[in-house]
Design a protein around this motif. Sequence first.
Motif, PDB file in Angstrom:
ATOM      1  N   ARG A 162     -42.013  66.712   5.285  1.00 44.97           N
ATOM      2  CA  ARG A 162     -41.814  65.304   4.965  1.00 44.97           C
ATOM      3  C   ARG A 162     -40.808  64.662   5.916  1.00 44.97           C
ATOM      4  O   ARG A 162     -39.968  65.349   6.505  1.00 44.97           O
ATOM      5  CB  ARG A 162     -41.340  65.152   3.514  1.00 44.97           C
ATOM      6  N   ASN A 184     -47.785  54.415   7.835  1.00 40.07           N
ATOM      7  CA  ASN A 184     -48.444  54.430   6.524  1.00 40.07           C
ATOM      8  C   ASN A 184     -48.771  55.827   6.003  1.00 40.07           C
ATOM      9  O   ASN A 184     -49.653  55.989   5.169  1.00 40.07           O
ATOM     10  CB  ASN A 184     -49.728  53.585   6.574  1.00 40.07           C
ATOM     11  N   SER A 185     -48.069  56.851   6.471  1.00 38.22           N
ATOM     12  CA  SER A 185     -48.328  58.200   5.974  1.00 38.22           C
ATOM     13  C   SER A 185     -47.729  58.375   4.587  1.00 38.22           C
ATOM     14  O   SER A 185     -46.601  57.944   4.331  1.00 38.22           O
ATOM     15  CB  SER A 185     -47.722  59.249   6.922  1.00 38.22           C
ATOM     16  N   PRO A 186     -48.454  59.043   3.661  1.00 37.75           N
ATOM     17  CA  PRO A 186     -47.890  59.298   2.328  1.00 37.75           C
ATOM     18  C   PRO A 186     -46.738  60.308   2.365  1.00 37.75           C
ATOM     19  O   PRO A 186     -46.027  60.457   1.376  1.00 37.75           O
ATOM     20  CB  PRO A 186     -49.076  59.860   1.541  1.00 37.75           C
ATOM     21  N   PHE A 187     -46.571  60.978   3.495  1.00 37.52           N
ATOM     22  CA  PHE A 187     -45.508  61.976   3.621  1.00 37.52           C
ATOM     23  C   PHE A 187     -44.304  61.438   4.397  1.00 37.52           C
ATOM     24  O   PHE A 187     -43.439  62.202   4.818  1.00 37.52           O
ATOM     25  CB  PHE A 187     -46.051  63.238   4.284  1.00 37.52           C
ATOM     26  N   LEU A 189     -41.324  58.320   4.136  1.00 35.56           N
ATOM     27  CA  LEU A 189     -40.687  57.242   3.386  1.00 35.56           C
ATOM     28  C   LEU A 189     -39.682  56.560   4.291  1.00 35.56           C
ATOM     29  O   LEU A 189     -38.803  57.210   4.860  1.00 35.56           O
ATOM     30  CB  LEU A 189     -39.970  57.787   2.147  1.00 35.56           C
ATOM     31  N   PHE A 265     -36.750  62.308  -1.610  1.00 39.15           N
ATOM     32  CA  PHE A 265     -38.116  62.357  -1.080  1.00 39.15           C
ATOM     33  C   PHE A 265     -38.344  63.601  -0.231  1.00 39.15           C
ATOM     34  O   PHE A 265     -39.350  64.318  -0.406  1.00 39.15           O
ATOM     35  CB  PHE A 265     -38.399  61.102  -0.245  1.00 39.15           C
TER      36      PHE A 265
END
Length: 270
Positions: A162, A184-187, A189, A265
């Motif tokens: 992450r 825009n990666s979900p991994f 933040l 996160f």
Amino acid sequence: MAGRYGEDVLAGDWRRRKVTPEVDAEPDLVVEDADSGFCGAVVGFEAGAAVLEDRHGRRRNFPLLPAAFLLDGSPVTLRRPTRPTVPAARRRTASGSVAVDNVKAQVAKASRIWVEGIHDAALVERIWGDDLRIEGVVVEPLDGIDALDTEVRDFGPGPTRRLGVLVDHLVPGSKESRIVARVNSPFVLVTGHPYVDVWQAVKPAALGIAAWPVVPPGRPWKEGVCAALGVAEPADMWRHILSRVNSFADVETPLINAMERLIDFVTEPA
């Protein structure tokens, strides 16, 4: 037939078995529950179970079963101390979390936290360094975020890799907000604070001033601050700022919130 079966298997003390050491569950002893992986400091006992508290203040009860805990990676059996113990005053880290003693820094995880520059990295280390070393998270400074989307792509984020990014001046309509929108990666933040520079995230009161100087548009912000405060070089000003930061109480809430979100996160289990 002599020697056919080699050494006598019954020779020596064949009855010995490996014994799991017993350890007194003293207050603030940091252990890990072998089954769940929950790691925390001993803060008390309830109904024959040890109460562990992790760095976020979360508490869970674990029965004092044989070999149920890990201490420095090795199985141990915790036992309630036979003598009365007086809990020590809880020590806090600069970030305000409960300090845990006798815990080695973890080997660095694949996950990372990026910040915009070396000043950001130094300030993060000043406040959250203890927490990040225990979690095994490395903070890396970037040279600005203009190529953030490309650098994120090269990093290759994933479920066990992450990435958290701390951005200065992350406000609606800013150049920074437009750059961040391309990630825009979900991994990944991205969080930030509204201040022009991380200097400004330090409370003026910590520096003994009423407020940060207002710098006219078009003039470099750090240069304008130094001129207004009578400091010759930005490097001198930064050393003064960093020397006045001792804990989270010396920085503004938006920076605290942003960093806490990033730490949570990147340390979230896959």
